[in-house]
Design a protein around this motif. Structure first.
Motif, PDB file in Angstrom:
ATOM      1  N   TRP A   1      21.697  71.803 -22.010  1.00  0.00           N
ATOM      2  CA  TRP A   1      22.146  70.630 -22.749  1.00  0.00           C
ATOM      3  C   TRP A   1      21.106  69.518 -22.632  1.00  0.00           C
ATOM      4  O   TRP A   1      20.595  69.249 -21.548  1.00  0.00           O
ATOM      5  CB  TRP A   1      23.474  70.116 -22.191  1.00  0.00           C
ATOM      6  CG  TRP A   1      24.635  71.036 -22.388  1.00  0.00           C
ATOM      7  CD1 TRP A   1      24.972  72.107 -21.612  1.00  0.00           C
ATOM      8  CD2 TRP A   1      25.623  70.966 -23.418  1.00  0.00           C
ATOM      9  NE1 TRP A   1      26.101  72.709 -22.099  1.00  0.00           N
ATOM     10  CE2 TRP A   1      26.533  72.029 -23.206  1.00  0.00           C
ATOM     11  CE3 TRP A   1      25.827  70.107 -24.498  1.00  0.00           C
ATOM     12  CZ2 TRP A   1      27.628  72.249 -24.024  1.00  0.00           C
ATOM     13  CZ3 TRP A   1      26.926  70.321 -25.322  1.00  0.00           C
ATOM     14  CH2 TRP A   1      27.816  71.378 -25.090  1.00  0.00           C
TER      15      TRP A   1
ATOM     16  N   THR B   1      19.845  63.160 -26.018  1.00  0.00           N
ATOM     17  CA  THR B   1      18.751  62.482 -26.697  1.00  0.00           C
ATOM     18  C   THR B   1      19.209  61.131 -27.243  1.00  0.00           C
ATOM     19  O   THR B   1      20.404  60.815 -27.237  1.00  0.00           O
ATOM     20  CB  THR B   1      18.196  63.328 -27.859  1.00  0.00           C
ATOM     21  OG1 THR B   1      19.044  63.189 -29.004  1.00  0.00           O
ATOM     22  CG2 THR B   1      18.109  64.804 -27.479  1.00  0.00           C
TER      23      THR B   1
ATOM     24  N   GLN C   1      19.340  60.495 -30.187  1.00  0.00           N
ATOM     25  CA  GLN C   1      20.013  60.773 -31.467  1.00  0.00           C
ATOM     26  C   GLN C   1      21.066  61.861 -31.304  1.00  0.00           C
ATOM     27  O   GLN C   1      21.253  62.697 -32.167  1.00  0.00           O
ATOM     28  CB  GLN C   1      18.973  61.169 -32.519  1.00  0.00           C
ATOM     29  CG  GLN C   1      17.974  60.059 -32.811  1.00  0.00           C
ATOM     30  CD  GLN C   1      16.884  60.487 -33.777  1.00  0.00           C
ATOM     31  OE1 GLN C   1      16.975  61.503 -34.452  1.00  0.00           O
ATOM     32  NE2 GLN C   1      15.822  59.692 -33.864  1.00  0.00           N
ATOM     33  N   GLY C   2      21.736  61.851 -30.173  1.00  0.00           N
ATOM     34  CA  GLY C   2      22.859  62.753 -30.003  1.00  0.00           C
ATOM     35  C   GLY C   2      22.663  63.834 -28.956  1.00  0.00           C
ATOM     36  O   GLY C   2      21.629  63.930 -28.288  1.00  0.00           O
TER      37      GLY C   2
ATOM     38  N   VAL D   1      22.362  67.778 -27.807  1.00  0.00           N
ATOM     39  CA  VAL D   1      21.759  69.002 -28.336  1.00  0.00           C
ATOM     40  C   VAL D   1      21.997  70.148 -27.353  1.00  0.00           C
ATOM     41  O   VAL D   1      21.836  69.978 -26.137  1.00  0.00           O
ATOM     42  CB  VAL D   1      20.241  68.829 -28.565  1.00  0.00           C
ATOM     43  CG1 VAL D   1      19.600  70.151 -29.001  1.00  0.00           C
ATOM     44  CG2 VAL D   1      19.987  67.740 -29.609  1.00  0.00           C
ATOM     45  N   ARG D   2      22.383  71.323 -27.880  1.00  0.00           N
ATOM     46  CA  ARG D   2      22.538  72.533 -27.079  1.00  0.00           C
ATOM     47  C   ARG D   2      21.411  73.500 -27.395  1.00  0.00           C
ATOM     48  O   ARG D   2      21.083  73.724 -28.559  1.00  0.00           O
ATOM     49  CB  ARG D   2      23.882  73.217 -27.362  1.00  0.00           C
ATOM     50  CG  ARG D   2      25.097  72.403 -26.917  1.00  0.00           C
ATOM     51  CD  ARG D   2      26.396  73.149 -27.160  1.00  0.00           C
ATOM     52  NE  ARG D   2      26.627  73.348 -28.587  1.00  0.00           N
ATOM     53  CZ  ARG D   2      26.683  74.527 -29.177  1.00  0.00           C
ATOM     54  NH1 ARG D   2      26.487  75.635 -28.491  1.00  0.00           N
ATOM     55  NH2 ARG D   2      26.915  74.617 -30.476  1.00  0.00           N
TER      56      ARG D   2
ATOM     57  N   PRO E   1      17.932  74.766 -31.391  1.00  0.00           N
ATOM     58  CA  PRO E   1      18.773  73.594 -31.136  1.00  0.00           C
ATOM     59  C   PRO E   1      20.015  73.557 -32.030  1.00  0.00           C
ATOM     60  O   PRO E   1      19.959  73.901 -33.210  1.00  0.00           O
ATOM     61  CB  PRO E   1      17.834  72.429 -31.456  1.00  0.00           C
ATOM     62  CG  PRO E   1      16.880  72.983 -32.465  1.00  0.00           C
ATOM     63  CD  PRO E   1      16.696  74.429 -32.127  1.00  0.00           C
ATOM     64  N   HIS E   2      21.126  73.165 -31.428  1.00  0.00           N
ATOM     65  CA  HIS E   2      22.369  72.955 -32.169  1.00  0.00           C
ATOM     66  C   HIS E   2      22.907  71.586 -31.771  1.00  0.00           C
ATOM     67  O   HIS E   2      23.198  71.340 -30.593  1.00  0.00           O
ATOM     68  CB  HIS E   2      23.399  74.038 -31.837  1.00  0.00           C
ATOM     69  CG  HIS E   2      22.954  75.429 -32.170  1.00  0.00           C
ATOM     70  ND1 HIS E   2      23.046  75.968 -33.439  1.00  0.00           N
ATOM     71  CD2 HIS E   2      22.378  76.380 -31.400  1.00  0.00           C
ATOM     72  CE1 HIS E   2      22.568  77.200 -33.438  1.00  0.00           C
ATOM     73  NE2 HIS E   2      22.155  77.485 -32.209  1.00  0.00           N
ATOM     74  N   LYS E   3      23.058  70.689 -32.741  1.00  0.00           N
ATOM     75  CA  LYS E   3      23.552  69.353 -32.440  1.00  0.00           C
ATOM     76  C   LYS E   3      25.062  69.406 -32.234  1.00  0.00           C
ATOM     77  O   LYS E   3      25.787  70.009 -33.016  1.00  0.00           O
ATOM     78  CB  LYS E   3      23.185  68.375 -33.559  1.00  0.00           C
ATOM     79  CG  LYS E   3      21.674  68.194 -33.739  1.00  0.00           C
ATOM     80  CD  LYS E   3      21.336  66.916 -34.495  1.00  0.00           C
ATOM     81  CE  LYS E   3      21.532  65.699 -33.637  1.00  0.00           C
ATOM     82  NZ  LYS E   3      21.057  64.449 -34.289  1.00  0.00           N
ATOM     83  N   GLN E   4      25.506  68.784 -31.142  1.00  0.00           N
ATOM     84  CA  GLN E   4      26.926  68.772 -30.782  1.00  0.00           C
ATOM     85  C   GLN E   4      27.503  67.383 -31.065  1.00  0.00           C
ATOM     86  O   GLN E   4      27.169  66.415 -30.391  1.00  0.00           O
ATOM     87  CB  GLN E   4      27.086  69.093 -29.299  1.00  0.00           C
ATOM     88  CG  GLN E   4      28.500  68.956 -28.767  1.00  0.00           C
ATOM     89  CD  GLN E   4      29.403  70.061 -29.235  1.00  0.00           C
ATOM     90  OE1 GLN E   4      29.045  71.230 -29.172  1.00  0.00           O
ATOM     91  NE2 GLN E   4      30.595  69.710 -29.712  1.00  0.00           N
ATOM     92  N   PRO E   5      28.358  67.257 -32.068  1.00  0.00           N
ATOM     93  CA  PRO E   5      28.927  65.938 -32.370  1.00  0.00           C
ATOM     94  C   PRO E   5      29.946  65.505 -31.320  1.00  0.00           C
ATOM     95  O   PRO E   5      30.595  66.336 -30.687  1.00  0.00           O
ATOM     96  CB  PRO E   5      29.591  66.150 -33.735  1.00  0.00           C
ATOM     97  CG  PRO E   5      29.924  67.616 -33.770  1.00  0.00           C
ATOM     98  CD  PRO E   5      28.839  68.302 -33.005  1.00  0.00           C
TER      99      PRO E   5
ATOM    100  N   PHE F   1      26.596  61.175 -33.331  1.00  0.00           N
ATOM    101  CA  PHE F   1      25.341  61.480 -32.637  1.00  0.00           C
ATOM    102  C   PHE F   1      24.727  60.208 -32.051  1.00  0.00           C
ATOM    103  O   PHE F   1      23.658  59.757 -32.469  1.00  0.00           O
ATOM    104  CB  PHE F   1      24.358  62.162 -33.599  1.00  0.00           C
ATOM    105  CG  PHE F   1      24.914  63.416 -34.223  1.00  0.00           C
ATOM    106  CD1 PHE F   1      25.136  64.545 -33.449  1.00  0.00           C
ATOM    107  CD2 PHE F   1      25.237  63.446 -35.583  1.00  0.00           C
ATOM    108  CE1 PHE F   1      25.659  65.704 -34.020  1.00  0.00           C
ATOM    109  CE2 PHE F   1      25.756  64.590 -36.153  1.00  0.00           C
ATOM    110  CZ  PHE F   1      25.977  65.728 -35.366  1.00  0.00           C
TER     111      PHE F   1
END
Length: 356
Positions: A93, A96, A98-99, A101-102, A110-114, A121
């Motif tokens: 994990w 950042t 800007q949100g 990231v996994r 990368p997968h952005k996790q809201p 984010f």
């Protein structure tokens, strides 16, 4: 006849030859092996050094590296600056600006996790797992969240989150601009400058939290440093917390802290490495509760970093009691014996004031 002479010569020569090889091998084995030292591409600010099983990951401001053989290999590079990082099962994990990231360890995609809330984010300023394995996230301006069954739920709505940490007594700690919050046994306690009894700390602006490798939590504030000691987290309800005004000099930034058995407490600071020698693991007699009187100054010992190690930013002590020193562009590993040699070859370095 010539053949017999050759055979006789070889017979006399070979024992001496093999003896010399044996002595050479013993001589080489008697020398200390060169300490592991790894160059890291990019010269970026280090964020976290994470050991997962036999793997070692280095997270920097824009990249993720994995130690492969004798080098750190970059597997991920992103544009949004990384501010914190944590590991869970097969996922890395990243927090950042800007949100969240996994990254999966296999493909590092990368997968952005809201996160729930107005801004999915936001800037992530705290990211850690507690003693039960629950992932916690602090988002500046949006509060604190914890993961449950793959989704995040808001726990606190305190806006100004600066950092977070977990300790082995199952406590969760959150650093904010209005004090220090602690969750233990489902209850939240707030420590601040206006606190009563045993819930008072010297400053409301808690800039960072630094857990060390022996269970202590170092609370770095804008105008003081205090410690919740390992066993004294026994309830944190003891008298006043061990506190100092500064380490090294006023304004000196403390990046990381580690305890080295038999040597004392080592700090990575903007001034360089500082050692507070001969300190027990879970008690700090030289840190006294803050009072109004002028106290005798505590001396720290400045240590030279190993050659080529730069100015270490992160300190980690692994299961083999090796010390990892991480600076921009360099990772150096010292055994306990090598660190002992470093301490005792400092050529009479002068102490520096640790408090006033």
């Amino acid at each position: 006849m010539l053949s017999l002479r050759i055979i006789s010569f070889i017979g006399r020569f070979l024992p001496a030859f093999f003896l010399s090889l044996t002595l050479l091998g013993l001589s080489m084995s008697g020398h200390a092996r060169p300490r592991p030292s790894y160059a890291v591409a990019g010269n970026e600010k280090p964020v976290a050094l994470l050991h997962v099983g036999k793997a070692t990951y280095l997270v920097t401001q824009h990249s993720v590296f994995r130690l492969e053989g004798q080098q750190f290999v970059r597997h991920y590079q992103g544009e949004a600056p990384v501010q914190c990082a944590a590991v869970a099962d097969t996922v890395l994990w990243l927090g950042t600006r800007q949100g969240l990231v996994r990254l999966n360890y296999q493909g590092f995609r990368p997968h952005k996790q809201p996160l729930p809330g107005v801004e999915p984010f936001p800037s992530i300023t705290a990211l850690f797992r507690d003693a039960r394995g629950t992932m916690w996230v602090g988002a500046y301006g949006q509060g604190v969240f914890h993961e449950k069954k793959g989704a995040f739920t808001q726990e606190l709505n305190t806006p100004a989150i600066n950092g977070g940490a977990a300790t082995a007594d199952s406590s969760v700690w959150i650093a904010t601009n209005i004090g220090l919050s602690r969750k233990q046994h489902q209850d939240w306690t707030r420590y601040n400058e206006e606190g009563v009894a045993n819930q008072e700390i010297p400053d409301n602006i808690v800039e960072k939290l630094l857990p060390d490798n022996v269970g202590n939590l170092w609370v770095i504030m804008s105008d003081a440093i205090c410690v919740f000691e390992g066993q004294a987290q026994r309830s944190a309800a003891e008298a006043e917390l061990p506190t100092v005004k500064f380490l090294g000099r006023p304004g000196n930034e403390v990046h990381s802290v580690a305890y080295l058995k038999g040597e004392g407490r080592l700090f990575a600071t903007a001034m360089g490495l500082l050692l507070l020698p001969q300190e027990p693991a879970n008690h700090l007699p030289s840190f006294t509760p803050s009072t109004d009187k002028i106290e005798q100054k505590q001396l720290l010992v400045p240590l030279p970093a190993p050659a080529g190690a730069g100015n270490p930013f992160l300190l980690e002590v692994d299961k083999q009691q090796r010390l990892w020193l991480v600076s921009e562009g360099k990772v150096t590993v010292l055994t306990a014996k090598e660190f002992h040699q470093l301490v005792h070859s400092r050529n009479g370095a002068q102490g520096v004031a640790g408090r006033y």
